[in-house]
Scaffold this active site. Structure first.
Site, mmCIF file in Angstrom:
data_model
loop_
_atom_site.group_PDB
_atom_site.id
_atom_site.type_symbol
_atom_site.label_atom_id
_atom_site.label_comp_id
_atom_site.label_asym_id
_atom_site.label_seq_id
_atom_site.Cartn_x
_atom_site.Cartn_y
_atom_site.Cartn_z
ATOM 1 N N CYS A 129 0.840 -1.203 0.000
ATOM 2 C CA CYS A 129 0.000 0.000 0.000
ATOM 3 C C CYS A 129 0.878 1.257 0.000
ATOM 4 O O CYS A 129 1.620 1.473 -0.939
ATOM 5 C CB CYS A 129 -1.000 -0.032 1.153
ATOM 6 S SG CYS A 129 -2.357 1.166 0.954
ATOM 7 N N HIS A 142 -3.633 -4.859 -0.710
ATOM 8 C CA HIS A 142 -3.293 -5.495 0.554
ATOM 9 C C HIS A 142 -3.369 -7.016 0.411
ATOM 10 O O HIS A 142 -4.460 -7.585 0.484
ATOM 11 C CB HIS A 142 -4.254 -5.048 1.654
ATOM 12 C CG HIS A 142 -4.086 -3.634 2.081
ATOM 13 N ND1 HIS A 142 -3.227 -3.257 3.084
ATOM 14 C CD2 HIS A 142 -4.668 -2.496 1.628
ATOM 15 C CE1 HIS A 142 -3.280 -1.944 3.248
ATOM 16 N NE2 HIS A 142 -4.144 -1.457 2.369
ATOM 17 N N GLU A 166 -2.574 -9.154 2.572
ATOM 18 C CA GLU A 166 -3.022 -9.711 3.855
ATOM 19 C C GLU A 166 -4.527 -9.637 4.031
ATOM 20 O O GLU A 166 -5.087 -10.270 4.927
ATOM 21 C CB GLU A 166 -2.313 -8.992 5.014
ATOM 22 C CG GLU A 166 -2.822 -7.613 5.359
ATOM 23 C CD GLU A 166 -2.314 -6.504 4.448
ATOM 24 O OE1 GLU A 166 -2.568 -5.329 4.760
ATOM 25 O OE2 GLU A 166 -1.655 -6.818 3.434
#
Length: 219
Positions: free
Chosen positions: A91, A200, A202
């Site tokens: 990011c 992202h 994750e």
């Protein structure tokens, strides 16, 4: 999920840089699930000696650059890249690797690992929030096996023009992945030891975990 290491039973070590950015704990958990031994740290020796360094980032470009500089993070990232030691930015941790960012008319110098400007996306709806497809190059490592999957984005700024001049470098050109929201923007870059994603991983479910496992496999 692909194995993150070619040595049976050996988990690579990853330092997640702790410099005051948010969203670090979800990144730690995701990299652990992908197959690494992970430490959230601001210790120089740990950051420099880990097999991989993950640099998260949320918020404003200028605030992230200020916090990275204050913590020593910019220096550590530079040393790792210069030494061929893998780094993954996420990011705003992706954005600060470029020359500069412009937010609300304020220009902030980035790390300059790649030439380019981070600017507001040219889209009717901002932020760009949610799942989106990406267009990776054929020889991608990060997106191997997930080339057609969707990833989770939350951002209003990005790199709209790739400005790398291959004529000044004898090295293999960076591999650039694109996405579209109002206009095309750089979704990821793979450049030797240095990789970064605007989205992202994750927060991107199984596809994000596979991408992280692919990165671990490159360590």
């Amino acid at each position: 999920m692909a194995s993150p290491t070619s040595v049976p039973g050996v988990r690579p070590t990853v330092a997640v840089l702790d410099y005051g950015s948010g969203n670090v704990h979800s990144a730690v958990r995701a990299v652990e699930r992908a197959g690494a031994t992970v430490e959230l740290t601001d210790d120089a020796d740990t950051v420099l000696n880990a097999d991989g360094l993950l640099v998260p980032g949320v918020g404003a470009f200028s605030a992230v650059m200020e916090a990275l500089a204050a913590s020593g993070g910019t220096r550590w990232i530079g040393r790792r890249v210069a030494g061929g030691r893998p780094v993954l930015g996420i990011c705003v941790g992706h954005q600060v690797l470029f020359d500069e960012g412009v937010e609300h008319g304020v220009r902030t110098e980035g790390m300059g690992e790649w030439p380019g400007l981070v600017e507001e996306l040219q889209a009717d709806v901002l932020p760009h929030m949610g799942w989106n497809t990406v267009r990776p190059p054929e020889d991608t490592v990060l997106f191997r096996g997930v080339e057609d999957e969707r990833f989770y984005f939350v951002h209003s700024y990005g790199v709209l023009r790739w400005q790398f001049d291959q004529s000044i470098s004898a090295m293999k050109p960076p591999q650039v992945t694109w996405a579209h929201h109002g206009t095309d923007f750089v979704a990821a870059v793979e450049n030797g030891p240095l990789s970064a994603t605007q989205f992202h991983p994750e927060k991107s479910g199984d596809a994000g975990l596979q991408l992280l496992a692919n990165w671990l496999g490159s360590l």
